[in-house]
Design a protein around this motif. Structure first.
Motif, PDB file in Angstrom:
ATOM      1  N   THR A 124      21.801  12.002   6.321  1.00  0.00           N
ATOM      2  CA  THR A 124      20.392  11.770   6.625  1.00  0.00           C
ATOM      3  C   THR A 124      20.278  11.756   8.146  1.00  0.00           C
ATOM      4  N   SER A 125      19.432  12.652   8.684  1.00  0.00           N
ATOM      5  CA  SER A 125      19.423  12.813  10.138  1.00  0.00           C
ATOM      6  C   SER A 125      18.018  12.678  10.708  1.00  0.00           C
ATOM      7  N   PHE A 126      17.996  12.195  11.939  1.00  0.00           N
ATOM      8  CA  PHE A 126      16.749  11.967  12.651  1.00  0.00           C
ATOM      9  C   PHE A 126      16.986  12.468  14.060  1.00  0.00           C
ATOM     10  N   MET A 127      16.338  13.587  14.414  1.00  0.00           N
ATOM     11  CA  MET A 127      16.667  14.223  15.691  1.00  0.00           C
ATOM     12  C   MET A 127      15.446  14.361  16.588  1.00  0.00           C
ATOM     13  N   VAL A 128      15.566  13.860  17.797  1.00  0.00           N
ATOM     14  CA  VAL A 128      14.537  14.064  18.813  1.00  0.00           C
ATOM     15  C   VAL A 128      14.824  15.392  19.502  1.00  0.00           C
ATOM     16  N   THR A 129      13.789  16.197  19.702  1.00  0.00           N
ATOM     17  CA  THR A 129      13.983  17.452  20.415  1.00  0.00           C
ATOM     18  C   THR A 129      12.716  17.784  21.180  1.00  0.00           C
ATOM     19  N   HIS A 130      12.824  18.684  22.155  1.00  0.00           N
ATOM     20  CA  HIS A 130      11.598  19.150  22.799  1.00  0.00           C
ATOM     21  C   HIS A 130      11.434  20.655  22.599  1.00  0.00           C
ATOM     22  N   ALA A 131      12.245  21.206  21.672  1.00  0.00           N
ATOM     23  CA  ALA A 131      12.134  22.639  21.385  1.00  0.00           C
ATOM     24  C   ALA A 131      11.532  22.800  19.991  1.00  0.00           C
ATOM     25  N   ILE A 132      10.371  23.443  19.926  1.00  0.00           N
ATOM     26  CA  ILE A 132       9.677  23.567  18.637  1.00  0.00           C
ATOM     27  C   ILE A 132      10.497  24.377  17.623  1.00  0.00           C
ATOM     28  N   THR A 192       9.253   6.942   6.589  1.00  0.00           N
ATOM     29  CA  THR A 192      10.290   6.798   5.583  1.00  0.00           C
ATOM     30  C   THR A 192      11.218   7.992   5.704  1.00  0.00           C
ATOM     31  N   LEU A 193      12.513   7.747   5.719  1.00  0.00           N
ATOM     32  CA  LEU A 193      13.486   8.838   5.735  1.00  0.00           C
ATOM     33  C   LEU A 193      14.267   8.795   4.426  1.00  0.00           C
ATOM     34  N   ARG A 194      14.260   9.923   3.713  1.00  0.00           N
ATOM     35  CA  ARG A 194      14.932   9.964   2.416  1.00  0.00           C
ATOM     36  C   ARG A 194      16.360  10.475   2.559  1.00  0.00           C
ATOM     37  N   HIS A 195      17.170  10.086   1.625  1.00  0.00           N
ATOM     38  CA  HIS A 195      18.581  10.456   1.667  1.00  0.00           C
ATOM     39  C   HIS A 195      18.762  11.979   1.716  1.00  0.00           C
ATOM     40  N   GLY A 196      19.630  12.421   2.604  1.00  0.00           N
ATOM     41  CA  GLY A 196      19.968  13.837   2.672  1.00  0.00           C
ATOM     42  C   GLY A 196      18.934  14.711   3.354  1.00  0.00           C
ATOM     43  N   ASP A 224       0.818  -1.205   0.000  1.00  0.00           N
ATOM     44  CA  ASP A 224       0.000   0.000   0.000  1.00  0.00           C
ATOM     45  C   ASP A 224       0.858   1.264   0.000  1.00  0.00           C
ATOM     46  N   ARG A 225       1.811   1.262   0.925  1.00  0.00           N
ATOM     47  CA  ARG A 225       2.628   2.458   1.090  1.00  0.00           C
ATOM     48  C   ARG A 225       3.510   2.703  -0.132  1.00  0.00           C
ATOM     49  N   ALA A 226       4.021   1.595  -0.660  1.00  0.00           N
ATOM     50  CA  ALA A 226       4.853   1.741  -1.851  1.00  0.00           C
ATOM     51  C   ALA A 226       4.028   2.359  -2.973  1.00  0.00           C
ATOM     52  N   GLY A 227       2.746   1.959  -3.024  1.00  0.00           N
ATOM     53  CA  GLY A 227       1.868   2.509  -4.044  1.00  0.00           C
ATOM     54  C   GLY A 227       1.653   4.006  -3.858  1.00  0.00           C
ATOM     55  N   GLN A 228       1.601   4.434  -2.587  1.00  0.00           N
ATOM     56  CA  GLN A 228       1.346   5.855  -2.330  1.00  0.00           C
ATOM     57  C   GLN A 228       2.554   6.719  -2.679  1.00  0.00           C
ATOM     58  N   GLN A 229       3.733   6.115  -2.625  1.00  0.00           N
ATOM     59  CA  GLN A 229       4.926   6.946  -2.764  1.00  0.00           C
ATOM     60  C   GLN A 229       5.660   6.614  -4.058  1.00  0.00           C
ATOM     61  N   PRO A 230       5.596   7.529  -4.997  1.00  0.00           N
ATOM     62  CA  PRO A 230       6.155   7.258  -6.311  1.00  0.00           C
ATOM     63  C   PRO A 230       7.668   7.452  -6.423  1.00  0.00           C
ATOM     64  N   ARG A 231       8.322   7.937  -5.340  1.00  0.00           N
ATOM     65  CA  ARG A 231       9.759   8.204  -5.454  1.00  0.00           C
ATOM     66  C   ARG A 231      10.565   6.934  -5.658  1.00  0.00           C
ATOM     67  N   PRO A 232      11.747   7.034  -6.273  1.00  0.00           N
ATOM     68  CA  PRO A 232      12.561   5.835  -6.462  1.00  0.00           C
ATOM     69  C   PRO A 232      12.977   5.249  -5.117  1.00  0.00           C
ATOM     70  N   VAL A 233      13.019   3.915  -5.072  1.00  0.00           N
ATOM     71  CA  VAL A 233      13.280   3.231  -3.812  1.00  0.00           C
ATOM     72  C   VAL A 233      14.691   3.497  -3.305  1.00  0.00           C
ATOM     73  N   ASN A 234      15.656   3.663  -4.198  1.00  0.00           N
ATOM     74  CA  ASN A 234      17.035   3.838  -3.747  1.00  0.00           C
ATOM     75  C   ASN A 234      17.265   5.169  -3.040  1.00  0.00           C
ATOM     76  N   ASP A 235      16.292   6.039  -3.093  1.00  0.00           N
ATOM     77  CA  ASP A 235      16.333   7.311  -2.401  1.00  0.00           C
ATOM     78  C   ASP A 235      16.061   7.129  -0.903  1.00  0.00           C
ATOM     79  N   GLU A 236      15.468   5.985  -0.564  1.00  0.00           N
ATOM     80  CA  GLU A 236      15.061   5.719   0.816  1.00  0.00           C
ATOM     81  C   GLU A 236      16.230   5.218   1.638  1.00  0.00           C
ATOM     82  N   VAL A 237      16.503   5.856   2.748  1.00  0.00           N
ATOM     83  CA  VAL A 237      17.555   5.358   3.628  1.00  0.00           C
ATOM     84  C   VAL A 237      16.931   4.477   4.702  1.00  0.00           C
ATOM     85  N   VAL A 238      15.866   4.985   5.317  1.00  0.00           N
ATOM     86  CA  VAL A 238      15.201   4.224   6.378  1.00  0.00           C
ATOM     87  C   VAL A 238      13.740   4.021   6.017  1.00  0.00           C
ATOM     88  N   ARG A 239      13.273   2.812   6.197  1.00  0.00           N
ATOM     89  CA  ARG A 239      11.834   2.559   6.052  1.00  0.00           C
ATOM     90  C   ARG A 239      11.384   1.749   7.257  1.00  0.00           C
TER      91      ARG A 239
END
Ligand SMILES: Nc1ncnc2c1ncn2[C@@H]1O[C@H](COP(=O)(O)OP(=O)(O)O)[C@@H](O)[C@H]1O
Ligand SMILES: [Mg+2]
Lengths: 277, 290
Positions: free
Chosen positions: A206-214, A46-50, A9-24
């Protein structure tokens, strides 16, 4: 544990190339059985490269748990995490991590601290060979000439910059940051945000940051995940399409203000929902 | 944790908050060496007065003058290699062996206890309770087991000095914080690597606190062992001197016991300063004097 229908389902929703995906991540849940606590419930992302993703949510909603599962430090109860197409089943060299405290070893110099991950994985000789890279990283974060200094001589911001180098030295595919600047004062924090943006752009990270400051979440991010509590889930994704590189001056623009208000609004909704359950 | 005699010595800096309560007191305007010397002289004076007024018999409480004279005679005996020199040498050996054995066993077992689930959950409670026992009470048992020779004294010294080392080492193994342990896990660090590169260095301040207590306790152990008789060490000489009412000699010999303890303690403190240059306590010292 792969819910195949969902991923299709999700792959269907997202038309971007798969190799762009770093994390799924698909259908990720975590229950702490000892306390019968449903810390994370059916998280998909999904987290995309860069790209830079900020995660914000009420305290105790499972942000750190999510990050630790992504780092392979604790197991998920169900669901799947793919990093560059390979399932994360434990700690990996291509995952970089950083915490609120710099967690530097006080008996080691900055350089030795940066080289620690190499030393642990491949031995002292290998670490020695990589000193030039480590010195270059220290240069990159503005700590040129501080390589022989020990942590007690560094300010909080400088110590976190050494921790950034240590995270980068193995060339990770994803950077996981858990409130990295939460213990710093406001001015240092803003400065570190600008620095982090520069470093991420320079390394195409490609970064994923937890924060509590908006404002911090909005300033750094391409997308802000707003989480709700009990069970922890991603309630909304706020896209941030401000131009890059971003400057501190941009924080006073109406566009920035509108995004901050939007995130705050979503956050309040999430807390409201959590309270009712 | 265990007591730290070094906190009793050296210049004592006040924190700003403390200064709020004490500021303006005359004692802070006097250099510390002056206040220490004055208090020392005052105590000598009181001692002299009590002895001079003969509140108690002169034999039971010799004055400072007789004691210093006896200390001088004792020193001459030691320098010329007399029987006191022999006693000093015997006791020093007992103390050093007791300390080394306690340090080694306490360290190794402390690491095992602090590093294993079984140790933390099952052994640690016993250690803590055992540590609370008056360990000198075991001295006669060791004499029964190891005889009146030097061995029972070494065992006693080891026994008393062992506990602070094992308890502090085991506690030190838990000193590394959770995030740093997470970091090591994220680097795929093996248990041995984590032990060597994180847990042991983090435990060093605790281990040294234990070793410093052990340095003091090993003297206690050796002397208690000697008091039960049989040897030729300082403890035996003290026991004999007291029985023959040579209290001045008792005092002089106790000074030499103190020298053994202080030298050993100083050696451990010196090693600590060399190894823990990165630790908070040392850093404050560097900044304070620099
Ligand atoms: N190891 C654990 N065992 C049991 N409960 C835990 C554990 N770690 C976290 N929790 C609980 O899970 C929830 C989410 O924690 P956490 O991910 O640290 O929240 P956040 O980082 O968003 O503040 C909290 O209620 C916390 O108490
Ligand atoms: Mg957290």
């Amino acid at each position: 544990m792969i819910e195949s229908t969902d991923s299709v389902d999700r792959a269907g929703q997202q038309p971007r190339p798969v190799n762009d995906e770093v994390v799924r991540i698909t259908g990720l849940s975590k229950t702490f059985h000892k306390r019968g606590l449903n810390a994370l419930d059916d998280v998909d992302m999904t987290l995309r490269h860069g790209t830079f993703t900020s995660v914000i949510g009420p305290s105790g909603c499972g942000k750190s748990t999510l990050l630790k599962i992504m780092a392979g430090l604790i197991p998920a109860s169900s669901g799947e995490i793919l990093l560059n197409g390979v399932e994360v089943t434990g700690p990996r060299q291509d995952i970089g991590i950083m915490f609120q405290q710099p967690t530097l070893l006080p008996w080691r110099t900055s350089l030795e601290n940066v080289l620690l991950p190499i030393e642990i994985r491949s031995g002292s000789a290998a670490a020695q060979e990589r000193s030039a890279d480590a010195l270059q990283l220290l240069e990159l974060v503005g700590l040129g000439g501080f390589d022989q200094v020990r942590p007690f001589e560094l300010s909080g911001g400088m110590a976190q910059r050494v921790a950034i180098c240590r995270m980068l030295v193995t060339g990770p595919a994803i950077l996981l940051l858990d409130e990295p600047f939460g213990a710093l004062d406001e001015l240092t924090r803003e400065y570190m945000n600008v620095e982090l943006q520069r470093i991420c752009r320079e390394r195409d990270a490609t970064s994923f940051m937890v924060t509590h400051a908006i404002p911090e979440a909005v300033f750094l991010a391409d997308q802000v995940f707003v989480m709700s509590a009990r069970p922890g889930r991603i309630a909304t994704i706020v896209d941030v399409d401000l131009p890059r590189p971003r400057t501190l001056d941009m924080m006073t623009t109406p566009e920035f203000g509108a995004l901050v208000r939007r995130v705050r609004h979503e956050l309040n909704m999430g807390i409201g929902e959590g309270g009712e359950e | 944790m265990t007591f730290k005699p070094e906190e009793l010595a050296g210049p004592v800096e006040m924190s700003d908050a403390e200064a709020l309560w004490y500021s303006g007191k005359w004692i802070d305007r006097v250099p510390q060496w002056v206040s220490v010397t004055v208090l020392g002289l005052a105590m000598l004076g009181i001692w002299w007065l009590i002895a001079e007024l003969e509140f108690v018999s002169r034999i039971l409480l010799p004055g400072p003058a007789e004691t210093f004279e006896e200390l001088w005679d004792t020193t001459k005996n030691i320098v010329s290699g007399g029987h006191i020199a022999e006693g000093l040498w015997i006791t020093t050996q007992e103390v050093v062996w007791g300390f080394l054995l306690a340090a080694f066993a306490g360290f190794v077992l402390g690491v095992v206890v602090g590093e294993t689930r079984l140790g933390k959950r099952a052994v640690m409670p016993y250690l803590v309770s055992f540590n609370a026992l008056p360990k000198v009470a075991f001295a006669p048992v060791f004499v029964a087991w190891f005889g009146f020779g030097v061995n029972s004294k070494i065992v006693m010294a080891t026994f008393i000095a062992f506990f602070p080392v094992i308890v502090d080492t085991a506690a030190g193994m838990l000193a590394a914080d959770d995030d740093t342990l997470m970091l090591f896990k994220s680097m795929e660090s093996s248990r041995w690597q984590t032990l060597r590169k994180l847990k042991l260095p983090s435990a060093l301040p605790f281990i040294f606190a234990g070793l410093k207590t052990a340095a003091v306790f090993s003297v206690v152990g050796a002397v208690v062992g000697e008091y039960l008789g049989g040897g030729h060490g300082l403890g035996e000489l003290i026991r004999f001197s007291a029985q023959t009412l040579r209290i001045d000699r008792v005092f002089a010999l106790i000074v030499y016991l103190g020298v053994i303890g202080l030298l050993l303690f100083g050696l451990v403190a010196w090693a600590e300063r060399k190894l823990l240059f990165w630790h908070k306590s040392e850093i404050f010292e560097i900044q304070g004097t620099g």
